[in-house]
Design a protein around this motif. Sequence first.
Motif, PDB file in Angstrom:
ATOM      1  N   ARG A  82      33.155 -54.004 -77.314  1.00  0.00           N
ATOM      2  CA  ARG A  82      32.725 -52.871 -76.488  1.00  0.00           C
ATOM      3  C   ARG A  82      32.226 -53.410 -75.147  1.00  0.00           C
ATOM      4  O   ARG A  82      31.089 -53.834 -75.028  1.00  0.00           O
ATOM      5  CB  ARG A  82      31.604 -52.093 -77.178  1.00  0.00           C
ATOM      6  CG  ARG A  82      31.178 -50.829 -76.428  1.00  0.00           C
ATOM      7  CD  ARG A  82      30.120 -50.052 -77.220  1.00  0.00           C
ATOM      8  NE  ARG A  82      29.792 -48.795 -76.561  1.00  0.00           N
ATOM      9  CZ  ARG A  82      28.819 -48.653 -75.650  1.00  0.00           C
ATOM     10  NH1 ARG A  82      28.096 -49.693 -75.291  1.00  0.00           N
ATOM     11  NH2 ARG A  82      28.580 -47.473 -75.092  1.00  0.00           N
TER      12      ARG A  82
ATOM     13  N   ASP B  97      31.079 -52.151 -72.507  1.00  0.00           N
ATOM     14  CA  ASP B  97      29.851 -51.573 -71.973  1.00  0.00           C
ATOM     15  C   ASP B  97      28.605 -52.269 -72.509  1.00  0.00           C
ATOM     16  O   ASP B  97      27.529 -52.179 -71.917  1.00  0.00           O
ATOM     17  CB  ASP B  97      29.772 -50.079 -72.324  1.00  0.00           C
ATOM     18  CG  ASP B  97      30.711 -49.241 -71.461  1.00  0.00           C
ATOM     19  OD1 ASP B  97      31.292 -49.812 -70.512  1.00  0.00           O
ATOM     20  OD2 ASP B  97      30.859 -48.039 -71.732  1.00  0.00           O
ATOM     21  N   SER B  98      28.746 -52.955 -73.662  1.00  0.00           N
ATOM     22  CA  SER B  98      27.598 -53.659 -74.241  1.00  0.00           C
ATOM     23  C   SER B  98      27.033 -54.694 -73.281  1.00  0.00           C
ATOM     24  O   SER B  98      25.872 -55.083 -73.389  1.00  0.00           O
ATOM     25  CB  SER B  98      28.006 -54.359 -75.546  1.00  0.00           C
ATOM     26  OG  SER B  98      28.429 -53.429 -76.505  1.00  0.00           O
ATOM     27  N   TYR B  99      27.850 -55.142 -72.346  1.00  0.00           N
ATOM     28  CA  TYR B  99      27.457 -56.228 -71.453  1.00  0.00           C
ATOM     29  C   TYR B  99      27.063 -55.734 -70.067  1.00  0.00           C
ATOM     30  O   TYR B  99      26.975 -56.528 -69.130  1.00  0.00           O
ATOM     31  CB  TYR B  99      28.583 -57.269 -71.390  1.00  0.00           C
ATOM     32  CG  TYR B  99      28.801 -57.912 -72.734  1.00  0.00           C
ATOM     33  CD1 TYR B  99      28.085 -59.043 -73.096  1.00  0.00           C
ATOM     34  CD2 TYR B  99      29.656 -57.356 -73.670  1.00  0.00           C
ATOM     35  CE1 TYR B  99      28.236 -59.625 -74.339  1.00  0.00           C
ATOM     36  CE2 TYR B  99      29.825 -57.923 -74.922  1.00  0.00           C
ATOM     37  CZ  TYR B  99      29.107 -59.055 -75.250  1.00  0.00           C
ATOM     38  OH  TYR B  99      29.246 -59.619 -76.493  1.00  0.00           O
ATOM     39  N   ARG B 100      26.810 -54.446 -69.942  1.00  0.00           N
ATOM     40  CA  ARG B 100      26.333 -53.929 -68.657  1.00  0.00           C
ATOM     41  C   ARG B 100      24.883 -54.365 -68.461  1.00  0.00           C
ATOM     42  O   ARG B 100      24.020 -54.101 -69.287  1.00  0.00           O
ATOM     43  CB  ARG B 100      26.434 -52.407 -68.612  1.00  0.00           C
ATOM     44  CG  ARG B 100      25.950 -51.806 -67.285  1.00  0.00           C
ATOM     45  CD  ARG B 100      26.269 -50.333 -67.186  1.00  0.00           C
ATOM     46  NE  ARG B 100      25.486 -49.520 -68.100  1.00  0.00           N
ATOM     47  CZ  ARG B 100      24.236 -49.097 -67.839  1.00  0.00           C
ATOM     48  NH1 ARG B 100      23.626 -49.456 -66.730  1.00  0.00           N
ATOM     49  NH2 ARG B 100      23.607 -48.334 -68.717  1.00  0.00           N
TER      50      ARG B 100
ATOM     51  N   LYS C 193      21.238 -54.275 -67.105  1.00  0.00           N
ATOM     52  CA  LYS C 193      20.270 -53.295 -66.639  1.00  0.00           C
ATOM     53  C   LYS C 193      19.170 -53.915 -65.787  1.00  0.00           C
ATOM     54  O   LYS C 193      18.655 -53.288 -64.873  1.00  0.00           O
ATOM     55  CB  LYS C 193      19.630 -52.585 -67.836  1.00  0.00           C
ATOM     56  CG  LYS C 193      20.584 -51.729 -68.649  1.00  0.00           C
ATOM     57  CD  LYS C 193      19.819 -50.983 -69.728  1.00  0.00           C
ATOM     58  CE  LYS C 193      20.696 -49.967 -70.421  1.00  0.00           C
ATOM     59  NZ  LYS C 193      19.935 -49.137 -71.373  1.00  0.00           N
TER      60      LYS C 193
ATOM     61  N   GLU D 102      23.037 -53.307 -72.048  1.00  0.00           N
ATOM     62  CA  GLU D 102      23.211 -51.973 -72.618  1.00  0.00           C
ATOM     63  C   GLU D 102      23.197 -51.962 -74.141  1.00  0.00           C
ATOM     64  O   GLU D 102      22.678 -51.049 -74.766  1.00  0.00           O
ATOM     65  CB  GLU D 102      24.546 -51.380 -72.115  1.00  0.00           C
ATOM     66  CG  GLU D 102      24.912 -50.033 -72.709  1.00  0.00           C
ATOM     67  CD  GLU D 102      23.948 -48.935 -72.303  1.00  0.00           C
ATOM     68  OE1 GLU D 102      23.529 -48.159 -73.167  1.00  0.00           O
ATOM     69  OE2 GLU D 102      23.605 -48.871 -71.103  1.00  0.00           O
TER      70      GLU D 102
ATOM     71  N   SER E  93      25.438 -49.122 -77.831  1.00  0.00           N
ATOM     72  CA  SER E  93      25.550 -47.681 -77.625  1.00  0.00           C
ATOM     73  C   SER E  93      24.712 -47.297 -76.416  1.00  0.00           C
ATOM     74  O   SER E  93      23.970 -48.113 -75.866  1.00  0.00           O
ATOM     75  CB  SER E  93      25.079 -46.906 -78.861  1.00  0.00           C
ATOM     76  OG  SER E  93      23.671 -46.850 -78.909  1.00  0.00           O
ATOM     77  N   ASP E  94      24.798 -46.015 -76.010  1.00  0.00           N
ATOM     78  CA  ASP E  94      24.016 -45.538 -74.882  1.00  0.00           C
ATOM     79  C   ASP E  94      22.549 -45.318 -75.241  1.00  0.00           C
ATOM     80  O   ASP E  94      21.720 -45.102 -74.349  1.00  0.00           O
ATOM     81  CB  ASP E  94      24.593 -44.208 -74.362  1.00  0.00           C
ATOM     82  CG  ASP E  94      25.932 -44.402 -73.672  1.00  0.00           C
ATOM     83  OD1 ASP E  94      26.215 -45.535 -73.246  1.00  0.00           O
ATOM     84  OD2 ASP E  94      26.695 -43.425 -73.572  1.00  0.00           O
TER      85      ASP E  94
END
Length: 443
Positions: free
Chosen positions: A242, A244-247, A249, A272, A275-276
């Motif tokens: 996934r 997005d897991s590596y976005r 923050k 991230e 999950s969101d």
Amino acid sequence: MSVHQTPAEARGEEILAVFDTAFGELLAADPAAFRVKFRKMAASAFAFYRGAACLFYTDLQREGRDSGPYLDDRTSRVWIHGDLHAENFGTYMDAGGRLVFNVNDFDEAYVGPFTWDLQRLAASLALIGYTKALSDETITELVRICAAAYRERIHALAYGTKDAELAPFTLDNADGPLLKALREARSLTRFSLLDSMTEIREFERRFAPGGSAVELDAATRYKVLAAFDGYLETLPESSLARPDSYRVKDVVGRRGVGIGSAGLPSYNILLEGNSDALENDVVIYMKRAQTPAVSRHVGDPAVREYFQHEGHRTVISQRALQAHADPWLGWTELDGCGQLVAEVSPYAVDLDWSDIDDPAEIAATVADLGRAAAAMHAAADDESGHSLVPFSTERAIDAAVAADEDGFGELLVDFAHGYGARARADHQIFVDLFRNGRIPGLQ
């Protein structure tokens, strides 16, 4: 030794020389961090021993322990932990989501003689036994128990069902202090870890100011994020399911690292997660990897040239030694230095010796540590996917020990008593050097 020096004074000069080689550059860059490190080492002989692996390996090589019984072309060239003392065991969540109790902290891992790991563990047991006022006879028996458990498990791994034994201690089969640590780890939560390090600002999680967090300037933040991009390329495909897991923050510097990492720049990165939901965010750390103490005493250029840098060396070694390693484990470079990257795990609980006082419980625990050490050595061989050790480690060790079964335990017993006594004496010498301003750079 000068004719005017006492043996303690001569040993003090040797300790200072070894520490200067091992720590000199980092100490000059961050004296305050080493004041903290050395004060922790001054607290007890065991704490000194933990922080002085560089001295341990200098002594081993000088005494010719890189050859001799149980060491041949294979058993002197296996993946080793490098700092296998009795407090470097604890819990972690493996890649399959299972809580495991095993060896931890692989910063010093390298390729070398398997007996060095066992000698370091044996001497640490002698130091713990002395702290608990156990007799020499009792310490002897504990080291024999640890050695016998190691030998039995190595033989079982060499000729038994290997896969079932590699992660030997879980909630299903551990007992005593190991089960206690696993249960404590199970009671911990990701939310509690995040709550201790972060806060919600404008509907997003960020690192909380103060404490161990250090705000970064724009240039440093940019370099850390660029290094993070390089880290992503070192992760296995299974860890990138996934994206997005590596976005990222947030990013901060961090202070307050342990005895072994004094003076090494380090950063925390908030991601991230899977999950969101804010409670699933993940904190990873990026720290400059250190030169392992054992590497200065292993002359094989093929080992040294195998690794790109110390970050690469740490990760490859850990992946070899630890079955189902942290899926966030990777490496990168920052300012020309190799970096280790891994998760700040909410499920890490170290073995706590403070309440292990019953003789039967101590004996059972040291036997389990021997088994865990055997499983670690067996994990890292021709099946681990690395060409440095292209043979079955457990079979090589089993054959070497089988040549002299009785002498194996006695070798570790003699070493434990001898080096335990030396470490206690060295601790007192070190305390006097430190408190009297004799350590260069810390006057």
